[in-house]
Design an enzyme around this catalytic site. Structure first.
Site, PDB file in Angstrom:
ATOM      1  N   GLN A 129       0.827  -1.427  -0.127  1.00 43.06           N
ATOM      2  CA  GLN A 129      -0.134   0.013   0.054  1.00 43.06           C
ATOM      3  C   GLN A 129       0.782   1.304  -0.051  1.00 43.06           C
ATOM      4  O   GLN A 129       0.385   2.335  -0.317  1.00 43.06           O
ATOM      5  CB  GLN A 129      -0.870   0.014   1.188  1.00 43.06           C
ATOM      6  CG  GLN A 129      -0.451   0.220   2.537  1.00 43.06           C
ATOM      7  CD  GLN A 129       0.502  -0.865   3.203  1.00 43.06           C
ATOM      8  OE1 GLN A 129       0.952  -1.540   2.620  1.00 43.06           O
ATOM      9  NE2 GLN A 129       0.292  -1.186   4.350  1.00 43.06           N
ATOM     10  N   GLU A 135      -8.879  -0.222   3.372  1.00 42.76           N
ATOM     11  CA  GLU A 135     -10.039  -1.405   3.546  1.00 42.76           C
ATOM     12  C   GLU A 135     -11.229  -1.087   2.809  1.00 42.76           C
ATOM     13  O   GLU A 135     -11.933  -1.736   2.168  1.00 42.76           O
ATOM     14  CB  GLU A 135     -10.180  -1.860   4.928  1.00 42.76           C
ATOM     15  CG  GLU A 135      -8.979  -2.555   5.425  1.00 42.76           C
ATOM     16  CD  GLU A 135      -9.297  -2.897   6.906  1.00 42.76           C
ATOM     17  OE1 GLU A 135      -9.830  -4.233   7.084  1.00 42.76           O
ATOM     18  OE2 GLU A 135      -9.130  -2.326   7.933  1.00 42.76           O
ATOM     19  N   ALA A 154      -5.478  12.710   8.549  1.00 44.72           N
ATOM     20  CA  ALA A 154      -5.566  11.300   7.821  1.00 44.72           C
ATOM     21  C   ALA A 154      -6.381  10.342   8.497  1.00 44.72           C
ATOM     22  O   ALA A 154      -6.058  10.228   9.763  1.00 44.72           O
ATOM     23  CB  ALA A 154      -4.238  10.853   7.175  1.00 44.72           C
ATOM     24  N   SER A 200      -6.810  -0.985   8.745  1.00 40.22           N
ATOM     25  CA  SER A 200      -6.604   0.512   8.381  1.00 40.22           C
ATOM     26  C   SER A 200      -5.848   1.299   9.433  1.00 40.22           C
ATOM     27  O   SER A 200      -6.298   2.572   9.648  1.00 40.22           O
ATOM     28  CB  SER A 200      -7.876   1.011   7.749  1.00 40.22           C
ATOM     29  OG  SER A 200      -8.353   0.380   6.751  1.00 40.22           O
TER      30      SER A 200
END
Lengths: 333, 163, 455, 266
Positions: free
Chosen positions: A48, A292, A287, A88
């Site tokens: 990621q 996910e 953020a 996440s």
């Protein structure tokens, strides 16, 4: 040949971090003698792009270019504890730990610069390009290279910092389920357009148009990677994937990528995406975790679009051509 | 285990190896020659991660017996561009954010190279076909397709200038 | 990708230079040149390969295990069974106080799913390990198996997992994770419509292009380094130390570069047995799932069965939502008790509903244990919730976008788990998606905001 | 496990090796996959030195060597009608490896080229160790297991007249996957009437089969929507499809007629 189009939508939210918290991560940062910064973690990059975003967060906090940051992960002999890359949590938890560590390191860096420039540390700013100067007087400046050298060889100071982020564990009340599952949530809404072949039950996804609220997109192209890849996985979950095609019957479980069905490069819809930012109060630069969530809204949006197209509700995943065809047959019976 | 000699060209260099009979090219590349750019994803020919180029065509190195490479010309990702340089496909994959975990990337790039070598001006459908044997679980394919089309465009430009 | 900066204006920090801007991925040059080093991109002299003997049955008693013939296969170095594992029974989430330990590293008395690992064969080559694994003779007494979550909860169903003593996980004395908020039954009685529907999913595989695996290498000083593609180094390290009764400092995990995870590499399956094998043989050991093992033996995303019963008013307000959710955990807990709680916490979705009743059951069956996957506890719930929402909107003839906006949570609302909403942004996502798809909204929906509930 | 590999010097020597348990390795896409799963010791024999990779087209007769790959077929301008067939098999890497000869032995739901060759009434030339024999492809498929002990040399057929060959492969993943249903058909017409129609189905039985009842329904009739619909009803009459990860037998039977109609009506 009959092909019918339909569109459907779905809206979702997704919690950032491990449910109920209690999932710490740590970061250690130190400057090299020449003013590079090493962030030491035991966090895992699954693809990621964790290493890149962590370097950006560190650079932003320190006030140095991202290129000056080295991410050293993941070795349990050197890296401090990280709960792991899942739920996440990476950007949020590890990012916050890095901010904490970087603030501490930055304070030492500015102290040393202040001594070198013979000014007050409170008057110093970083220029983001590798130098520190007095606020309003860019000519009164010292490079971070020289600050780091001086810290080591002249002042005997370690430009370093320690960081940890822990969302304290919440314990649900057994009777009522009262709990704090998460502190921030990302959001999404997807509109799916499909075409259903009424004679074969095959579904083609024509477009996925989505809005994602991500808190703050720290690296926009990498957020987009998650969005497109996630939306593709959403199509895959909706229409293709399972290890047990005839669940709960265990027969015919796929054992390779021929049998395990996922959309191929010829099954892609038009993707259109919009990003909204509502910074999370406790997120690194606002953020939230979005990796996910991006797979979730396309699934029901596609299911609803199929109903819109042909009036068939398939309430079980995956929505195979056979299930759609049986639904169409039942409607016409 | 019996070992047999094989001579082939690997990334433009002559390679002489003793390989175990029945062992695959994938195993020879990774376990013997340390060329880890070729990935093992399924050993069944269903994921494309182990794709290499043999005599100009994409091959699944997990289904290719090493000793059958006798006299062949094998290219792996390591041989795509001279050291320090990047092939336009590599550059396009970078610029286009077409890699996430990176595990499918070597196979994708080599599959794409075979296409562009034969067909410098492919349609989107031809690009889709070229990577149809390569599984990607991260990107949703879209950035990969876009990167290959971009690379093709870039590779055609100099040719046009000359013409 | 387009930004909509007209939402939540003034809340974003403006003067950032390193975040909020695209930077090239630091790993991408390695990816495109094949230089990125994954765990398996290493060579070790004397490497042993580990292959598992797995259960061919869904549920069976192990009567005997005979490894004599397997040991005679040339190249076989050692064969491990349950009695070689110091603390054979574990559960991965014991680290966050999930009990009881319910899973053997190597099965010994019973197998509870098809593919369960029983005997580990270590050999000089993969082929020898595979040959020998095929020669291990295990006598089974096949037991009745259960594959349906609701069947498993009925009296008289075959007992899957004796460590639980029943076919479900117990949450602080309750047979499921529950949420109770308001009074759903009263609200159903007053509702204009009551809609009850059932949703079902099948297990889903993470399917990373790189299969799960590790290599454990004996170092100097009686320490062991494990090169792994785990998503969580310390989960692996800590669980392994507990399973092996080993001092934590003897173990070292190295990883961080993974060929896709999606939740599938959060389990701790390959490392403990590979560590043990390396300790017993003093040689490097590789244990890597084949693609078939990755697809059929490694944990999938759980199948879920979800019943949703809603009370709905003609004006579009949802007044009650009752959710009964069954997670098919398969034979062992792994991360499912956690995921089931996460599913309960997620209900009733991002909507403000004054009466909510949730029962989420973590159910044991004789299938491959399920575990974490992208969207754990949420993805299938969202499928059910959002299809249900579509049905409700259609029932009362309301536009589905406007129906979402009407019921969407706003800042300050109370959630069913009694936490006040902060930072909501669902309304704006619906508005932005409607814009993008040229889906017309009424003025009331267009001006709605997550910041406050319009009167 | 031990694997040995040798290159056959003559086709006639191959069956003797096979009789002792040896197996021919052609493209390797099926057999090496098996080996990687952990097959027992085996002596593999290649046909690489026999020149079986030639395509000959002479006076309307096509001869494909057993080692001709899908990619070679897909590149040959003389075999345009077979391009959609070759390109429907695997990705480009599989096509570069998989051979015509190997495809004859591919189990359902693989074997699409074989379905095409079946409609072309191909003739298989094989060597049984003593002599070469020629077998109609349908006979060959009926004895396929037994004939694994022989050496397939080539496959010959008459190129169909322009516009008479039809092919569709229904997949679950685009552009390629294993087959849900494959239909190949040659529908020649003489004086406006269908003559000698041949229809083959892939993935509708353990190997490719002819749909003779549907063929009979077409025979002597004028090609039109009515007669196509009539034949479509019979298309799966002789089929015995299986349930698998791609589809159920029910679904295969249901959609075969739909795709048959679309194929011929197009």
């Amino acid at each position: 040949m009959t092909r019918k189009r339909g569109r459907g939508m779905a809206a979702v939210n997704y919690p950032t971090g491990m449910n109920l918290g209690g999932d710490p991560s740590q970061a250690l940062i130190h400057a090299t003698t020449t003013g590079s910064f090493v962030v030491t973690l035991s966090s895992v990059d699954l693809g990621q792009g964790l290493k890149t975003v962590m370097a950006q967060i560190c650079a932003e906090t320190l006030g140095v270019p991202t290129d000056n940051v080295i991410i050293d992960t993941a070795d349990t002999d050197t890296g401090p504890h990280c709960m792991g890359t899942f739920a996440s949590r990476g950007t949020h938890r590890i990012g916050n730990a890095i901010i904490m560590a970087a603030k501490e390191a930055r304070a030492v860096m500015l102290e040393v610069a202040a001594e070198e420039l013979e000014v007050d540390a409170g008057d110093l700013v970083t220029d983001g390009a590798g130098a520190i100067h007095v606020k309003g007087s860019p000519q009164k400046s010292i490079s971070i290279f020289n600050v780091a050298l001086a810290a080591h060889f002249k002042h005997g100071k370690s430009i370093s910092g320690r960081g940890i982020f822990l969302q304290p564990r919440s314990y649900p009340e057994p009777e009522t389920g009262k709990m704090t599952p998460a502190t921030c949530y990302a959001h999404a809404c997807t509109v799916a357009e499909v075409e259903v072949d009424t004679e074969t039950g095959e579904v083609a996804v024509l477009s996925l148009k989505s809005a994602y609220e991500v808190g703050r997109a720290l690296n926009p192209r990498m957020v987009e990677q998650q969005i497109i890849g996630g939306a593709w996985m959403g199509i895959s979950h909706a229409l293709y994937e399972t290890t047990e095609p005839y669940y709960p019957d265990r027969a015919h479980g796929p054992v390779d990528f021929n049998q395990y069905l996922m959309p191929g490069p010829g099954d892609l819809p038009e993707f259109a995406n919009v990003v909204i930012e509502r910074p999370a109060a406790d997120g690194p630069f606002g953020a939230k975790g979005v990796g996910e969530m991006t797979a979730n809204s396309p699934i029901p949006a596609i299911a609803n679009a199929i109903f819109d197209a042909v009036g068939v509700r398939v309430d079980s995943l995956p929505i195979t051509p056979e299930k759609v065809l049986r639904g169409i047959r039942a409607l016409n019976a | 285990m019996t070992k047999v000699p094989v001579e082939f060209t690997l990334n433009t260099r002559e390679q002489n190896e003793f390989v175990e009979t029945g062992s695959t090219l994938l195993s020879a590349l990774r376990d013997r020659l340390g060329l880890y750019g070729t990935k093992a994803g399924c050993h069944q020919g269903t994921c494309g991660a182990c794709t290499v180029i043999i005599d100009g065509e994409p091959h699944l190195s997990c289904l290719t017996l090493a000793e059958r490479c006798q006299g062949k010309d094998v290219t792996t990702l390591e041989g795509l561009a001279p050291a320090g340089a990047l092939h336009p496909l590599q550059q396009a994959f970078m610029d286009g954010f077409a890699a996430q975990c990176g595990f499918c990337t070597p196979g994708m790039i080599l599959a794409a190279k075979c296409l562009l070598d034969r067909n410098p001006d492919p349609t989107r459908d031809e690009v889709v076909d070229a990577i149809s044997g390569n599984i990607c679980r991260c990107t949703g394919y879209e950035p990969i397709i876009a990167a290959i089309l971009t690379a093709a465009q870039g590779m055609r430009k100099p040719a046009r200038k000359r013409a | 990708m387009e930004y909509r900066k007209d939402y939540f204006t003034g809340t974003q920090t403006q003067d950032l230079t390193e975040v909020g801007v695209t930077r090239q991925r630091s790993d991408v040059l390695g990816h495109v040149t094949g230089k990125t080093q994954y765990y398996a991109d290493r060579q070790f002299a004397g490497l042993l390969h580990l292959k598992m003997v797995r259960s061919p049955h869904h549920h069976a008693r192990i009567k005997s295990i005979d490894v004599a013939k397997a040991l005679k296969v040339p190249g076989v170095v050692r064969i491990l069974t349950a009695k070689d594992v110091p603390q054979n029974i574990y559960t991965i989430l014991c680290l966050i106080q999930v009990e009881p330990n319910d899973e053997p590293v190597l099965a010994f008395d019973k197998v509870r799913f098809k593919g369960e690992q029983i005997v580990a064969v270590l050999a000089e080559s993969e082929a020898a390990a595979r040959d020998a694994a095929a020669k291990v003779k295990i006598v089974y007494e096949v037991l009745p198996a259960v594959f349906d979550v609701e069947e498993a909860l009925k009296p008289g169903a075959p007992l899957v997992n004796e460590y639980h003593g029943r076919n479900y996980f117990t949450y602080e004395g309750h047979h499921c994770r529950r949420v109770r908020y308001g009074d759903v039954e009263r609200a159903f009685a007053k509702a204009d419509h009551v809609v009850e529907e059932m949703y079902q999913s099948s297990p889903i595989e993470h399917a990373p292009t790189e299969t799960t695996g590790c290599i454990v290498v004996p170092d100097q000083n009686d320490r062991y380094t494990c090169y792994s593609n785990t998503q969580a180094l310390y989960f692996t390290l800590d669980n392994t130390a507990l399973i092996l009764n080993s001092p934590f400092q003897k173990l070292r995990l190295v990883g961080g570069t993974v060929g896709g995870g999606f939740g599938g590499k959060v389990d701790v399956i390959t490392e403990p047995i590979a560590f043990l094998a390396a300790m017993l043989t003093k040689r490097p050991v590789k244990y890597e799932y084949s693609r078939e093992e990755e697809m059929q033996v490694s944990s999938p995303r759980a199948a879920e069965r979800i019943y949703i019963k809603d009370g709905l008013m003609k004006d579009g307000r949802i007044t009650a939502r009752k959710v009964t959710l069954y997670v098919d955990a398969g034979a062992y807990s792994r991360h499912s008790p956690y995921g089931t709680t996460k599913a309960a916490a997620h209900m009733p979705g991002p909507y403000t509903i004054p009466n909510v009743w949730v029962d989420c059951h973590c159910v044991y069956t004789n299938r491959t244990p399920s575990s974490a996957m992208r969207g754990f506890g949420v993805t299938i719930g969202d499928f059910a919730l959002e299809v249900q929402m579509d049905k409700l909107a259609r029932l009362i003839g309301m536009d589905p976008m406007e129906f979402r906006i009407l019921n969407a949570y706003r800042d300050g609302d109370m959630k069913a788990h009694q936490k006040q909403v902060e930072g909501a942004a669902l309304v704006e996502c619906v508005q932005a998606a409607a814009d993008l798809a040229r889906w017309p909204l009424c003025d009331r929906s267009k001006t709605a905001s997550s910041l406050k509930r319009e009167v | 496990m031990s694997v040995t590999l040798s290159a056959a010097k003559q086709a006639r020597l191959v069956p003797a090796v096979q009789a002792k348990g040896g197996r021919i390795i052609a493209g390797g896409t099926l057999i090496v996959a098996d080996l990687n799963y952990g097959a027992d010791s085996v002596a593999l024999i290649t046909l690489d030195r026999l020149g079986f990779d030639k395509i000959a087209v002479k006076g309307g007769k096509v001869t494909l060597g057993a080692m001709v790959t899908m990619a070679a077929v897909a590149r040959d301008r003389r075999l345009k009608f077979l391009h959609p067939v070759a390109n429907s098999i695997g990705g480009p890497a599989v096509r570069a490896m998989a051979t015509i000869g190997g495809n004859l032995f591919a189990p359902a739901p693989y074997g699409d080229m074989t379905a095409a060759l079946l409609t072309l009434d191909a003739e298989i030339t094989l060597h049984d160790g003593k002599a070469t024999r020629k077998l109609p492809i349908e006979t060959f498929l009926a004895q396929r297991r037994k004939l694994q002990k022989h050496c397939v040399v080539s496959i010959s057929f008459a190129a169909p007249s322009a516009g008479t060959f039809h092919y569709v492969k229904v997949v679950r993943r685009k552009p390629v996957s294993a087959s849900v249903v494959t239909i190949a058909a040659v529908i020649p017409q003489k004086a406006g009437k269908i003559k000698d129609a041949r229809i083959a189905l892939g993935a509708m039985a353990a190997n490719a089969i002819r749909a003779r009842k549907a063929e009979a329904a077409l025979e002597g009739r004028k090609l039109g929507n009515d007669i196509i619909a009539t034949a479509a009803k019979l298309i799966a009459a002789e089929a015995s499809p299986a349930d698998d990860a791609y589809a159920t037998a029910w679904y295969r039977r249901e959609i075969a007629p739909v795709h048959f109609v679309r194929l011929l009506a197009a």
